[in-house]
Enzyme design. Structure first.
Site, mmCIF file in Angstrom:
data_model
loop_
_atom_site.group_PDB
_atom_site.id
_atom_site.type_symbol
_atom_site.label_atom_id
_atom_site.label_comp_id
_atom_site.label_asym_id
_atom_site.label_seq_id
_atom_site.Cartn_x
_atom_site.Cartn_y
_atom_site.Cartn_z
ATOM 1 C CE1 TYR A 1 -3.748 2.605 0.300
ATOM 2 C CE2 TYR A 1 -2.740 3.260 1.925
ATOM 3 C CZ TYR A 1 -3.656 3.192 1.202
ATOM 4 O OH TYR A 1 -4.522 4.548 1.309
ATOM 5 C CG ASP B 1 5.525 3.928 1.313
ATOM 6 O OD1 ASP B 1 5.761 4.629 2.424
ATOM 7 O OD2 ASP B 1 4.386 3.659 0.609
ATOM 8 C CE LYS C 1 -0.214 5.556 8.047
ATOM 9 N NZ LYS C 1 -0.133 4.747 6.922
HETATM 10 C C1 LIG Z 1 -0.573 4.982 5.351
HETATM 11 C C2 LIG Z 1 0.572 4.942 4.377
HETATM 12 C C3 LIG Z 1 0.459 5.491 3.087
HETATM 13 C C4 LIG Z 1 -0.544 6.689 2.688
HETATM 14 O O1 LIG Z 1 -0.548 7.623 3.848
HETATM 15 P P1 LIG Z 1 -1.594 8.905 3.849
HETATM 16 O O2 LIG Z 1 -0.929 9.654 4.900
HETATM 17 O O3 LIG Z 1 -2.632 7.956 4.329
HETATM 18 O O4 LIG Z 1 -1.884 9.353 2.420
HETATM 19 C C5 LIG Z 1 1.503 5.238 2.114
HETATM 20 N N1 LIG Z 1 2.290 4.199 2.261
HETATM 21 C C6 LIG Z 1 2.256 3.384 3.616
HETATM 22 C C7 LIG Z 1 3.322 2.355 3.865
HETATM 23 C C8 LIG Z 1 1.466 3.632 4.449
HETATM 24 O O5 LIG Z 1 1.208 2.739 5.533
#
Ligand SMILES: *Cc1c(COP(=O)(O)O)cnc(C)c1O
Length: 446
Positions: A143, A235, A264
């Site tokens: 994701y 990521d 985050k």
């Molecule tokens: C939460 C998340 C995203 C997206 O971040 P948002 O602030 O919700 O747009 C992208 N990559 C990873 C691995 C995530 O856990």
């Protein structure tokens, strides 16, 4: 438990917001989610006054639970009192950038944005510009936010957009391989190497159960990208500053990605994202380079204060040690319960993240299995049974998890992530009692 007020609120919400929520996963709870009134340490209290031990923790941004350490709270409040934002640079942005570049080995330069999604969008644009190539390799079930390039389903080079509204032509540039599959990684570079701009991967799949890498997997991705002139994008939106402490998962695994995306935790509970890496890459963003990147709220002073002071506090106190100890205790306790009551299930996670995956088969013996959660150790009797990729996780009893188990845990006052796929987070605010009570609840519910 009484949920009358949550039900009324959800009823109102359904009339004015799609699905009654502002982010889909919040509505995964049926028939309706509880509404949160406020947080208290490691707990949340819902609109009807029910109290839960909270392992969701905002789905990732909270290192301290719902009570900020005093210096963090003061820094936020003093920023707010100076005016929310300016459209001109502020000192706090420089300080936060200095902090990140000092602690994260591969990051020399950083651009702050406003969400993880924005970070991964910009990272893909940057990788494509820097290499002059279009294709991005992602992991199936990985994701990277709500963005066009990575919202795909299907296999390998036969992928389609996973949402209406995304032109097919976007998916033509995305290749999807299974996580932890070295052969698939080699094959994608043999077939498409010259067109691949980047591999984008979560160091630990943390939005699809929790799946840790098998030994050597990230090294393989690092070698393949380097040899073919592609970039490796980690990521770290979830893992950043949570796994591996302040050096992030890349420090823990000893891998230097070319580009890292953050989100985050880096904003201390406020909306945030960031793209970091070697200066010669990151400086290709405007205005030093040509790759357009901009945002009204980017580097927001209140967010920067919250993020920087949170991480500074962690640098000066035993925050990660406390979190990782509790995480280990929780997973070890869960393994004992699982071995006893549901040996086919898998306890996943590491450091401060955990999940019980409702997998379907068990090894014959538990002797000599990984302590404290599946760590993909090849000589563990569970090795063949532990999920290695998203398809393995999805093959579990995901409906039982969401429809039956979640509800039973909630009734016992334990708030778990809303489906089988999202990670659960230990924070500095959690206590031994929270762990004990949670283990008791699992014992009842499993
Ligand atoms: C939460 C998340 C995203 C997206 O971040 P948002 O602030 O919700 O747009 C992208 N990559 C990873 C691995 C995530 O856990």
């Amino acid at each position: 438990m009484n949920h009358d007020r949550s039900r009324d609120l959800y009823d109102r919400a359904l009339s004015v917001m799609p699905g009654g929520v502002n982010s889909s996963v919040r509505a995964a709870i049926e028939p309706y989610p509880f509404f949160v009134e406020r947080g208290d340490g490691g707990h949340v209290i819902d609109a009807d006054g029910n109290r839960y031990i909270d392992w969701v923790m905002g789905l990732g941004p909270l290192l301290y639970g719902h009570d900020l350490p005093q210096p963090v709270e003061s820094a936020i409040q003093s920023r707010v009192s100076e005016g929310p934002m300016f459209g001109a640079p502020t000192e706090i942005e420089v300080e936060h950038a200095e902090f990140v570049t000092r602690h994260v080995p591969s990051v020399e330069s950083i651009r702050f944005v406003n969400s993880g999604t924005e970070a991964t969008v910009s990272a893909c644009r940057l990788a494509r510009a820097a290499t002059g190539r279009d294709k991005i390799v992602v992991m199936q079930g990985g994701y990277h936010g709500a963005q066009e390039t990575t919202l795909v389903e299907g296999e390998y080079d036969d992928v389609e957009p996973s949402s209406p509204g995304i032109p097919e032509s976007f998916a033509e540039h995305t290749l999807a391989v299974p996580f932890n599959d070295e052969e698939a990684a080699h094959r994608v570079f043999e077939d498409h190497g010259e067109d691949i701009a980047a591999v984008m991967v979560e160091p630990i799949l943390a939005n699809m159960g929790i799946v840790t890498p098998v030994d050597g997997y990230h090294e393989t991705l690092r070698d393949l990208t380097e040899d073919s002139g592609a970039l490796l994008i980690f990521d770290e939106v979830i893992t950043g500053f949570r796994i591996g402490g302040l050096q992030c998962a890349q420090g823990k695994f000893g891998i230097d990605p070319d580009i890292t995306t953050f989100g985050k935790l880096i904003g201390g509970g406020f909306p945030v994202g960031a793209i970091g890496g070697r200066s010669e890459l990151i400086e290709q963003f405007t205005p030093s380079g040509e790759v357009f990147q901009a945002g009204t709220f980017s580097g927001h002073p209140v967010t920067m204060a919250a993020g920087l002071e949170s991480l500074r506090y962690a640098a000066e106190h035993d925050v990660h040690d406390h979190i990782n100890d509790l995480g280990e205790r929780l997973r070890t306790g869960l393994q004992e319960i699982v071995a006893d009551q549901a040996p086919e299930y898998t306890v996943a996670g590491t450091e401060g993240i955990f999940k019980v995956l409702f997998t379907r088969d068990a090894p014959e013996t538990f002797e000599g299995h990984c302590e404290g959660g599946c760590s993909q150790r090849p000589d563990c009797p569970r090795f063949e049974h532990c999920p290695k990729n998203a398809a393995d996780v999805a093959a579990g009893q995901t409906d039982r998890w969401r429809r039956v188990f979640w509800e039973e845990m909630s009734e016992q006052g334990v708030f778990l992530a809303q489906n089988q796929y999202e990670s659960q987070f230990v924070t500095h605010a959690h206590t031994d009692d929270d762990v004990e009570e949670t283990l008791e609840a699992y014992k009842q519910a499993l």
